[in-house]
Enzyme design. Structure first.
Site, PDB file in Angstrom:
ATOM      1  N   ARG A  59       0.863  -1.180   0.000  1.00  0.00           N
ATOM      2  CA  ARG A  59       0.000   0.000   0.000  1.00  0.00           C
ATOM      3  C   ARG A  59       0.908   1.241   0.000  1.00  0.00           C
ATOM      4  O   ARG A  59       2.124   1.131   0.102  1.00  0.00           O
ATOM      5  CB  ARG A  59      -1.012   0.006   1.147  1.00  0.00           C
ATOM      6  CG  ARG A  59      -0.660  -0.632   2.428  1.00  0.00           C
ATOM      7  CD  ARG A  59       0.361   0.090   3.285  1.00  0.00           C
ATOM      8  NE  ARG A  59       0.110   1.502   3.396  1.00  0.00           N
ATOM      9  CZ  ARG A  59       1.019   2.398   3.647  1.00  0.00           C
ATOM     10  NH1 ARG A  59       2.291   2.042   3.781  1.00  0.00           N
ATOM     11  NH2 ARG A  59       0.725   3.663   3.748  1.00  0.00           N
ATOM     12  N   GLY A  60       0.245   2.407  -0.112  1.00  0.00           N
ATOM     13  CA  GLY A  60       1.009   3.636  -0.285  1.00  0.00           C
ATOM     14  C   GLY A  60       1.096   3.903  -1.780  1.00  0.00           C
ATOM     15  O   GLY A  60       1.404   2.984  -2.565  1.00  0.00           O
ATOM     16  N   ALA A  61       0.797   5.148  -2.180  1.00  0.00           N
ATOM     17  CA  ALA A  61       0.648   5.450  -3.608  1.00  0.00           C
ATOM     18  C   ALA A  61       1.852   5.047  -4.477  1.00  0.00           C
ATOM     19  O   ALA A  61       1.677   4.333  -5.479  1.00  0.00           O
ATOM     20  CB  ALA A  61       0.311   6.935  -3.768  1.00  0.00           C
ATOM     21  N   ARG A 103      -7.491  -0.354  -6.835  1.00  0.00           N
ATOM     22  CA  ARG A 103      -7.702   0.788  -5.924  1.00  0.00           C
ATOM     23  C   ARG A 103      -7.830   2.046  -6.790  1.00  0.00           C
ATOM     24  O   ARG A 103      -6.952   2.311  -7.626  1.00  0.00           O
ATOM     25  CB  ARG A 103      -6.547   0.939  -4.919  1.00  0.00           C
ATOM     26  CG  ARG A 103      -6.434  -0.241  -3.960  1.00  0.00           C
ATOM     27  CD  ARG A 103      -5.531   0.073  -2.789  1.00  0.00           C
ATOM     28  NE  ARG A 103      -6.183   0.916  -1.795  1.00  0.00           N
ATOM     29  CZ  ARG A 103      -5.552   1.452  -0.749  1.00  0.00           C
ATOM     30  NH1 ARG A 103      -4.265   1.263  -0.576  1.00  0.00           N
ATOM     31  NH2 ARG A 103      -6.214   2.186   0.130  1.00  0.00           N
ATOM     32  N   GLN A 210      -2.292   2.429   9.962  1.00  0.00           N
ATOM     33  CA  GLN A 210      -0.993   2.480   9.273  1.00  0.00           C
ATOM     34  C   GLN A 210       0.036   3.282  10.084  1.00  0.00           C
ATOM     35  O   GLN A 210       1.237   3.038  10.010  1.00  0.00           O
ATOM     36  CB  GLN A 210      -1.145   3.125   7.886  1.00  0.00           C
ATOM     37  CG  GLN A 210      -1.830   2.264   6.860  1.00  0.00           C
ATOM     38  CD  GLN A 210      -3.317   2.498   6.806  1.00  0.00           C
ATOM     39  OE1 GLN A 210      -3.939   2.893   7.788  1.00  0.00           O
ATOM     40  NE2 GLN A 210      -3.933   2.266   5.651  1.00  0.00           N
ATOM     41  N   ASP A 251      -2.067  10.819  -2.353  1.00  0.00           N
ATOM     42  CA  ASP A 251      -2.460   9.768  -3.300  1.00  0.00           C
ATOM     43  C   ASP A 251      -2.797  10.330  -4.667  1.00  0.00           C
ATOM     44  O   ASP A 251      -2.655   9.644  -5.685  1.00  0.00           O
ATOM     45  CB  ASP A 251      -3.634   8.966  -2.742  1.00  0.00           C
ATOM     46  CG  ASP A 251      -3.137   8.064  -1.631  1.00  0.00           C
ATOM     47  OD1 ASP A 251      -3.027   8.544  -0.497  1.00  0.00           O
ATOM     48  OD2 ASP A 251      -2.806   6.899  -1.920  1.00  0.00           O
ATOM     49  N   ASN A 261      -5.475  12.367   0.380  1.00  0.00           N
ATOM     50  CA  ASN A 261      -4.574  11.532   1.195  1.00  0.00           C
ATOM     51  C   ASN A 261      -5.428  10.753   2.198  1.00  0.00           C
ATOM     52  O   ASN A 261      -6.659  10.904   2.214  1.00  0.00           O
ATOM     53  CB  ASN A 261      -3.522  12.401   1.904  1.00  0.00           C
ATOM     54  CG  ASN A 261      -2.417  11.559   2.528  1.00  0.00           C
ATOM     55  OD1 ASN A 261      -1.859  10.669   1.874  1.00  0.00           O
ATOM     56  ND2 ASN A 261      -2.097  11.802   3.784  1.00  0.00           N
ATOM     57  N   LYS A 262      -4.793   9.936   2.992  1.00  0.00           N
ATOM     58  CA  LYS A 262      -5.502   9.061   3.939  1.00  0.00           C
ATOM     59  C   LYS A 262      -6.577   9.791   4.721  1.00  0.00           C
ATOM     60  O   LYS A 262      -6.366  10.924   5.153  1.00  0.00           O
ATOM     61  CB  LYS A 262      -4.467   8.446   4.890  1.00  0.00           C
ATOM     62  CG  LYS A 262      -4.996   7.519   5.958  1.00  0.00           C
ATOM     63  CD  LYS A 262      -5.919   6.440   5.454  1.00  0.00           C
ATOM     64  CE  LYS A 262      -5.295   5.560   4.387  1.00  0.00           C
ATOM     65  NZ  LYS A 262      -6.305   4.705   3.694  1.00  0.00           N
TER      66      LYS A 262
HETATM   67  O1  MRU Z   1      -4.610   3.143   2.210  1.00  0.00           O
HETATM   68  P1  MRU Z   1      -3.132   3.383   2.139  1.00  0.00           P
HETATM   69  O2  MRU Z   1      -2.394   2.838   3.308  1.00  0.00           O
HETATM   70  O3  MRU Z   1      -2.556   2.953   0.821  1.00  0.00           O
HETATM   71  O4  MRU Z   1      -3.000   4.969   2.202  1.00  0.00           O
HETATM   72  C1  MRU Z   1      -1.727   5.528   2.055  1.00  0.00           C
HETATM   73  C2  MRU Z   1      -1.706   7.004   2.184  1.00  0.00           C
HETATM   74  O5  MRU Z   1      -2.701   7.660   2.298  1.00  0.00           O
HETATM   75  C3  MRU Z   1      -0.356   7.641   2.060  1.00  0.00           C
HETATM   76  O6  MRU Z   1      -0.281   8.797   2.832  1.00  0.00           O
HETATM   77  C4  MRU Z   1      -0.129   8.015   0.577  1.00  0.00           C
HETATM   78  O7  MRU Z   1      -0.353   6.916  -0.238  1.00  0.00           O
HETATM   79  C5  MRU Z   1       1.225   8.533   0.346  1.00  0.00           C
HETATM   80  S1  MRU Z   1       2.439   7.267   0.523  1.00  0.00           S
HETATM   81  C6  MRU Z   1       3.957   7.893   0.184  1.00  0.00           C
END
Ligand code: MRU
Length: 360
Positions: A59-61, A103, A210, A251, A261-262
């Site tokens: 996970r993470g963009a 996603r 997270q 994201d 973002n999250k």
């Molecule tokens: O649902 P996730 O854990 O994939 O969400 C991740 C985030 O929101 C991060 O802040 C974002 O992807 C940036 S990661 C460098």
């Protein structure tokens, strides 16, 4: 599947990496298991990559963008070398559309799928066997370049962290969310490397934690002074003047700088505004989506109700309760002090500054 001692995360396996040549496999660190178990998953098909992205094993963009590139390669290598390049391009386009359904919010998926598709189309003349090799080298390049971009991001943005300062971060925008080093946390690692003293507060980040499971784990392993707080404590630590700067990832960033973002980032941004604390968004240029004029058009992923009604398999809400579980929110650009990328800093965050920066 390979498990290691979770007590020694300092030398943890890479977030994502390819092992071997064209007939090799993809390895990812299973983030669903952290911080209690260090488990490496071996992926050999596009479907397994889709599942790993969907279930947040990775996970993470930026990290899911890299996984998508390997997912495309895994589809490409199933095409017979005796086929025409057109058949390979067809498979790539179909698998790209499929991976995109895993996603919807992070634009990095689209970015790397486009990159892989462009290579296949522009270099179609070399034939299927060579093209498959070329696609693996492109996916490897996307992975390596992501880590390099993160290092550059850290250098451009480290000055936002003051000596003896307090940093708040939300979710995980660290090495676990990228090929290595992270985006928001790249600034933290760079300031730490330079010997600066500061304290990081990590929001636990409900519903999937997270911040608690990943950010606290990786910062602690790196020797950074990190304190875990519940999301509901962010306002208090700001009021108590423990926070000088807020660092978050992204994201998808629209053309005017509005940032998805999250879930919870928007609330943190409002609090930052009230307490006059700069909120810094940190992301590679591949996270910008200049086709969207504002954040209103960013698709927001809805996640399963169980993520809210239970914690680690234990039910925490009544049966049949209605649940709303958007995985992301959008912070308006007016609440963002600066955006840091591998190219430098955008501030103030305006449509004009975003376009000039990303189009250069
Ligand atoms: O649902 P996730 O854990 O994939 O969400 C991740 C985030 O929101 C991060 O802040 C974002 O992807 C940036 S990661 C460098």
């Amino acid at each position: 599947m390979n498990t290691e001692n979770p007590k020694s995360p300092r030398h943890r396996p890479p977030t994502i990496h390819w092992v071997g040549g064209v007939s090799g496999h993809l390895e990812i660190l299973d983030q669903r298991k952290l911080p209690t178990e260090v488990v490496v998953l071996k992926l050999t098909t596009t479907e397994e990559v889709w599942q790993a992205i969907r279930t947040l094993a990775i996970r993470g963009a930026p990290a899911i963008g890299i996984a998508a590139a390997y997912g495309i390669f895994l589809a490409a290598r199933t095409v017979s070398p005796a086929s025409q390049s057109a058949a390979l391009i067809d498979v790539i386009q179909t698998s790209g559309a499929y991976i995109l359904t895993s996603r919807p919010t992070a634009v990095n998926l689209e970015w790397s799928i486009d990159q892989m598709t462009r290579i296949a189309i522009t270099e179609r003349g070399i034939g299927v066997r060579q093209l498959v090799k070329r696609l693996l080298s492109e996916a490897n390049a996307i992975c390596t370049e992501d880590a390099e971009k993160c290092l550059a991001i850290g250098k451009h943005g480290q000055h936002f962290i003051p000596e003896d300062g307090g940093v708040l971060t939300h979710c995980n925008a660290g090495g676990l969310a990228t090929s290595d080093h992270g985006t928001a946390l790249a600034l933290v690692y760079e300031a730490h490397r330079r010997g600066r003293k500061f304290q990081v507060f990590a929001d636990e980040t409900r519903p999937l934690l997270q911040g608690a499971r990943l950010t606290a784990w990786e910062l602690q392993a790196a020797g950074v002074d990190v304190t875990l707080i519940c999301d509901s404590m962010a306002a208090l630590v700001m009021q108590q003047k423990k926070i000088d700067v807020i660092l978050v990832g992204a994201d998808r960033i629209a053309a005017n700088g509005d940032t998805a973002n999250k879930i919870g980032t928007y609330g943190v941004a409002q609090l930052a505004h009230i307490h006059k604390i700069p909120l810094i968004v940190v992301a590679p240029c591949s996270t910008f989506d200049l086709t969207l004029p504002t954040g209103e058009q960013i698709p927001i992923e809805q996640r399963p109700a169980e993520e809210v009604t239970s914690l680690f398999g234990t039910r925490t809400a009544p049966p049949d309760i209605k649940v709303y579980n958007p995985a992301f929110d959008v912070t308006p650009h007016k609440l963002i002090h600066a955006i840091v990328t591998e190219r430098g800093v955008i501030s103030p965050v305006t449509s004009e500054n975003v376009r000039t920066h990303v189009d250069q």
